[in-house]
Design a protein around this motif. Structure first.
Motif, PDB file in Angstrom:
ATOM      1  N   GLY A 154       0.847  -1.196   0.000  1.00 31.38           N
ATOM      2  CA  GLY A 154       0.000   0.000   0.000  1.00 31.38           C
ATOM      3  C   GLY A 154       0.874   1.234   0.000  1.00 31.38           C
ATOM      4  O   GLY A 154       2.103   1.134   0.068  1.00 31.38           O
ATOM      5  N   ASN A 155       0.286   2.413  -0.064  1.00 31.77           N
ATOM      6  CA  ASN A 155       1.090   3.627  -0.192  1.00 31.77           C
ATOM      7  C   ASN A 155       1.797   3.981   1.109  1.00 31.77           C
ATOM      8  O   ASN A 155       2.678   4.826   1.145  1.00 31.77           O
ATOM      9  CB  ASN A 155       0.233   4.807  -0.697  1.00 31.77           C
ATOM     10  CG  ASN A 155      -0.577   5.434   0.417  1.00 31.77           C
ATOM     11  OD1 ASN A 155      -1.053   4.731   1.303  1.00 31.77           O
ATOM     12  ND2 ASN A 155      -0.725   6.738   0.386  1.00 31.77           N
ATOM     13  N   ASN A 156       1.410   3.311   2.212  1.00 28.40           N
ATOM     14  CA  ASN A 156       1.939   3.702   3.522  1.00 28.40           C
ATOM     15  C   ASN A 156       2.352   2.512   4.384  1.00 28.40           C
ATOM     16  O   ASN A 156       2.749   2.682   5.524  1.00 28.40           O
ATOM     17  CB  ASN A 156       0.872   4.505   4.275  1.00 28.40           C
ATOM     18  CG  ASN A 156      -0.471   3.780   4.255  1.00 28.40           C
ATOM     19  OD1 ASN A 156      -0.534   2.589   3.958  1.00 28.40           O
ATOM     20  ND2 ASN A 156      -1.522   4.490   4.580  1.00 28.40           N
ATOM     21  N   GLY A 157       2.250   1.296   3.845  1.00 30.13           N
ATOM     22  CA  GLY A 157       2.618   0.101   4.600  1.00 30.13           C
ATOM     23  C   GLY A 157       1.469  -0.541   5.359  1.00 30.13           C
ATOM     24  O   GLY A 157       1.634  -1.599   5.963  1.00 30.13           O
ATOM     25  N   PHE A 158       0.300   0.066   5.332  1.00 31.28           N
ATOM     26  CA  PHE A 158      -0.824  -0.443   6.126  1.00 31.28           C
ATOM     27  C   PHE A 158      -1.708  -1.454   5.374  1.00 31.28           C
ATOM     28  O   PHE A 158      -2.755  -1.847   5.883  1.00 31.28           O
ATOM     29  CB  PHE A 158      -1.716   0.709   6.609  1.00 31.28           C
ATOM     30  CG  PHE A 158      -1.180   1.441   7.807  1.00 31.28           C
ATOM     31  CD1 PHE A 158      -1.551   1.071   9.097  1.00 31.28           C
ATOM     32  CD2 PHE A 158      -0.303   2.507   7.652  1.00 31.28           C
ATOM     33  CE1 PHE A 158      -1.064   1.749  10.201  1.00 31.28           C
ATOM     34  CE2 PHE A 158       0.186   3.201   8.759  1.00 31.28           C
ATOM     35  CZ  PHE A 158      -0.190   2.819  10.033  1.00 31.28           C
ATOM     36  N   ALA A 159      -1.306  -1.843   4.161  1.00 28.88           N
ATOM     37  CA  ALA A 159      -2.181  -2.718   3.360  1.00 28.88           C
ATOM     38  C   ALA A 159      -2.323  -4.106   3.971  1.00 28.88           C
ATOM     39  O   ALA A 159      -1.577  -4.484   4.875  1.00 28.88           O
ATOM     40  CB  ALA A 159      -1.624  -2.844   1.940  1.00 28.88           C
ATOM     41  N   ALA A 160      -3.281  -4.861   3.454  1.00 31.03           N
ATOM     42  CA  ALA A 160      -3.487  -6.282   3.769  1.00 31.03           C
ATOM     43  C   ALA A 160      -4.002  -6.550   5.174  1.00 31.03           C
ATOM     44  O   ALA A 160      -3.780  -7.619   5.730  1.00 31.03           O
ATOM     45  CB  ALA A 160      -2.213  -7.102   3.505  1.00 31.03           C
ATOM     46  N   GLU A 161      -4.706  -5.599   5.763  1.00 34.63           N
ATOM     47  CA  GLU A 161      -5.363  -5.862   7.045  1.00 34.63           C
ATOM     48  C   GLU A 161      -6.699  -6.550   6.755  1.00 34.63           C
ATOM     49  O   GLU A 161      -7.773  -5.986   6.966  1.00 34.63           O
ATOM     50  CB  GLU A 161      -5.567  -4.558   7.841  1.00 34.63           C
ATOM     51  CG  GLU A 161      -4.292  -3.995   8.438  1.00 34.63           C
ATOM     52  CD  GLU A 161      -3.715  -4.849   9.567  1.00 34.63           C
ATOM     53  OE1 GLU A 161      -4.369  -5.814  10.003  1.00 34.63           O
ATOM     54  OE2 GLU A 161      -2.592  -4.549  10.003  1.00 34.63           O
ATOM     55  N   MET A 162      -6.597  -7.776   6.238  1.00 34.79           N
ATOM     56  CA  MET A 162      -7.800  -8.512   5.851  1.00 34.79           C
ATOM     57  C   MET A 162      -8.766  -8.636   7.028  1.00 34.79           C
ATOM     58  O   MET A 162      -9.973  -8.619   6.860  1.00 34.79           O
ATOM     59  CB  MET A 162      -7.457  -9.936   5.384  1.00 34.79           C
ATOM     60  CG  MET A 162      -6.245 -10.064   4.482  1.00 34.79           C
ATOM     61  SD  MET A 162      -6.226  -8.956   3.108  1.00 34.79           S
ATOM     62  CE  MET A 162      -7.634  -9.550   2.236  1.00 34.79           C
ATOM     63  N   GLY A 163      -8.204  -8.788   8.215  1.00 36.19           N
ATOM     64  CA  GLY A 163      -9.016  -9.018   9.408  1.00 36.19           C
ATOM     65  C   GLY A 163      -9.925  -7.861   9.763  1.00 36.19           C
ATOM     66  O   GLY A 163     -10.893  -8.026  10.509  1.00 36.19           O
ATOM     67  N   HIS A 164      -9.618  -6.672   9.245  1.00 41.47           N
ATOM     68  CA  HIS A 164     -10.421  -5.504   9.628  1.00 41.47           C
ATOM     69  C   HIS A 164     -11.294  -4.995   8.493  1.00 41.47           C
ATOM     70  O   HIS A 164     -11.775  -3.855   8.529  1.00 41.47           O
ATOM     71  CB  HIS A 164      -9.526  -4.429  10.236  1.00 41.47           C
ATOM     72  CG  HIS A 164      -8.813  -4.946  11.434  1.00 41.47           C
ATOM     73  ND1 HIS A 164      -9.473  -5.234  12.611  1.00 41.47           N
ATOM     74  CD2 HIS A 164      -7.531  -5.340  11.616  1.00 41.47           C
ATOM     75  CE1 HIS A 164      -8.610  -5.755  13.477  1.00 41.47           C
ATOM     76  NE2 HIS A 164      -7.428  -5.833  12.898  1.00 41.47           N
ATOM     77  N   ALA A 165     -11.538  -5.867   7.503  1.00 44.88           N
ATOM     78  CA  ALA A 165     -12.584  -5.579   6.521  1.00 44.88           C
ATOM     79  C   ALA A 165     -13.907  -5.903   7.212  1.00 44.88           C
ATOM     80  O   ALA A 165     -14.027  -6.931   7.879  1.00 44.88           O
ATOM     81  CB  ALA A 165     -12.393  -6.449   5.285  1.00 44.88           C
ATOM     82  N   VAL A 166     -14.870  -5.023   7.084  1.00 44.13           N
ATOM     83  CA  VAL A 166     -16.161  -5.209   7.775  1.00 44.13           C
ATOM     84  C   VAL A 166     -17.059  -6.125   6.945  1.00 44.13           C
ATOM     85  O   VAL A 166     -17.247  -5.922   5.751  1.00 44.13           O
ATOM     86  CB  VAL A 166     -16.832  -3.842   8.020  1.00 44.13           C
ATOM     87  CG1 VAL A 166     -18.257  -4.028   8.542  1.00 44.13           C
ATOM     88  CG2 VAL A 166     -16.010  -3.029   9.009  1.00 44.13           C
ATOM     89  N   ILE A 167     -17.585  -7.174   7.594  1.00 48.68           N
ATOM     90  CA  ILE A 167     -18.526  -8.068   6.906  1.00 48.68           C
ATOM     91  C   ILE A 167     -19.928  -7.989   7.511  1.00 48.68           C
ATOM     92  O   ILE A 167     -20.877  -8.479   6.918  1.00 48.68           O
ATOM     93  CB  ILE A 167     -18.018  -9.534   6.894  1.00 48.68           C
ATOM     94  CG1 ILE A 167     -17.583  -9.989   8.287  1.00 48.68           C
ATOM     95  CG2 ILE A 167     -16.885  -9.708   5.894  1.00 48.68           C
ATOM     96  CD1 ILE A 167     -17.266 -11.483   8.367  1.00 48.68           C
ATOM     97  N   VAL A 168     -20.043  -7.384   8.714  1.00 46.27           N
ATOM     98  CA  VAL A 168     -21.363  -7.218   9.337  1.00 46.27           C
ATOM     99  C   VAL A 168     -21.483  -5.781   9.859  1.00 46.27           C
ATOM    100  O   VAL A 168     -20.961  -5.466  10.935  1.00 46.27           O
ATOM    101  CB  VAL A 168     -21.569  -8.200  10.517  1.00 46.27           C
ATOM    102  CG1 VAL A 168     -22.982  -8.049  11.089  1.00 46.27           C
ATOM    103  CG2 VAL A 168     -21.316  -9.635  10.103  1.00 46.27           C
ATOM    104  N   PRO A 169     -22.122  -4.883   9.097  1.00 47.05           N
ATOM    105  CA  PRO A 169     -22.250  -3.501   9.584  1.00 47.05           C
ATOM    106  C   PRO A 169     -22.952  -3.488  10.950  1.00 47.05           C
ATOM    107  O   PRO A 169     -23.962  -4.164  11.142  1.00 47.05           O
ATOM    108  CB  PRO A 169     -23.134  -2.835   8.520  1.00 47.05           C
ATOM    109  CG  PRO A 169     -22.984  -3.685   7.306  1.00 47.05           C
ATOM    110  CD  PRO A 169     -22.758  -5.081   7.786  1.00 47.05           C
ATOM    111  N   GLY A 170     -22.357  -2.778  11.900  1.00 51.97           N
ATOM    112  CA  GLY A 170     -22.937  -2.707  13.246  1.00 51.97           C
ATOM    113  C   GLY A 170     -22.817  -4.005  14.023  1.00 51.97           C
ATOM    114  O   GLY A 170     -23.468  -4.193  15.044  1.00 51.97           O
ATOM    115  N   GLY A 171     -21.992  -4.920  13.558  1.00 57.07           N
ATOM    116  CA  GLY A 171     -21.854  -6.252  14.180  1.00 57.07           C
ATOM    117  C   GLY A 171     -20.999  -6.256  15.442  1.00 57.07           C
ATOM    118  O   GLY A 171     -20.877  -5.245  16.134  1.00 57.07           O
TER     119      GLY A 171
END
Ligand SMILES: [Zn+2]
Length: 318
Positions: A154-171
């Motif tokens: 990524g442009n800043n080194g923070f890429a690939a945080e797969m674990g923090h993609a949201v799959i349940v809004p408000g979950g």
């Protein structure tokens, strides 16, 4: 003569260093010392250089015979620098400069999860894959993205945080402060928490037998083991876990269409009990045609993923 390089798995607790024979594709010698974090990069690099010298002596080669030294580091890495690594106490540290001055060898560095993903793409279950996305199911959910044979930072080194993609809004609340992240559903921590909750609701569940009536003995395997014996509670937990994971993985496939998605971490040891239903759901929820579909596989490397991934970093620039 064999070609050698060194892989350093710099962890919060231990620094594990392996001498790799690139022709044998194996770790031939290894040593580890305590990290004693927080500590300066200079001091840690002194230790790493010393271990490299010892490993070379054990193999009866010179430091100058090493093709390169690769390091898998915790924290956010961009290019040659550690942007931030909280458990080491580092911010904007020029790690590559500091270690190469002490070793006179080319040094490469990557975030540890990214390095592990790279290991799978080069020597592991994604061998030869030009593009690979890794999901590592452990205490949290880590990840790595390889595109065109290179780690995507990524442009800043923070890429690939797969674990923090949201799959349940408000979950469910996640450790990162957001709600509904993959990590809150698909980490071992989340599975264990749900297993305990389910056991509280169903005292007749077989899961109680597996832990001999002791909730402290619940782990990531409990629900899977009970399911295999026909326990409905175990099956509900595993089905739900796989549903959420399939959602996260198919999102990644629909965006990237990589050659391979690689699932690693403790829970991946369930093997085909996890992978077979996971593949089915992922294929149902993602685009793709026949043999051109993304392969969904289990990771090959376990404890030595960091050392191997680090050691292979030199290949990225070839
Ligand atoms: Zn999160």
């Amino acid at each position: 003569m064999s070609k050698y390089c060194i892989g350093v798995d710099l962890g919060g607790t231990n620094i594990a260093v392996g001498l790799i024979d690139l022709d044998l594709k194996a770790i031939v010698k290894s040593l580890s010392v305590k990290t004693n974090a927080p500590r300066s990069c200079e001091s840690i690099s002194d230790d790493i250089a010393e271990i490299c010298r010892r490993l070379c002596a054990m193999q009866e080669i010179e430091m100058g015979d090493l093709e390169w030294i690769g390091v898998a580091s915790p924290g956010v890495i961009k290019g040659d620098e550690v942007v931030v690594a909280f458990n080491l106490g580092w911010k904007n540290v020029k790690f590559v400069d500091i270690l190469s001055k002490r070793t006179n060898r080319p040094v490469y560095i990557a975030n540890d999860a990214n390095a592990a993903a790279y290991a799978e793409a080069v020597w592991g279950s994604g061998k030869g894959a030009k593009s690979l996305i890794a999901f590592t199911l452990g205490t949290g959910v880590g990840g790595g993205i390889i595109i065109d044979g290179k780690i995507w930072e990524g442009n800043n080194g923070f890429a690939a945080e797969m674990g923090h993609a949201v799959i349940v809004p408000g979950g469910r609340t996640c450790g990162c402060g957001k709600r509904g992240c993959i990590e809150a559903y698909c980490s071992a921590t989340a599975l264990i928490r749900e297993t305990k909750r389910m056991m509280g609701l169903y005292p007749e569940s077989l899961m109680w037998k597996y832990v001999e009536g002791n909730l402290d003995r619940v782990n990531g395997k409990t629900a899977f083991a009970a399911m295999e014996q026909g326990d409905p509670c175990g099956k509900i937990l595993v089905d739900e876990f796989i549903d959420y994971l399939a959602l996260g993985i198919s999102n990644a496939i629909n965006i990237f269409q990589p050659d391979v998605v690689c699932v690693g971490g403790g829970i991946s040891r369930e093997g085909e009990n996890l992978m077979r239903p996971l593949r089915e759901k992922v294929y149902h929820e993602s685009f793709g045609i026949g043999v051109m579909r993304t392969k969904v596989v289990c990771a090959t490397f376990r404890n030595d993923a960091g050392i191997i991934g680090a050691a292979l970093l030199g290949l990225q620039n070839k």
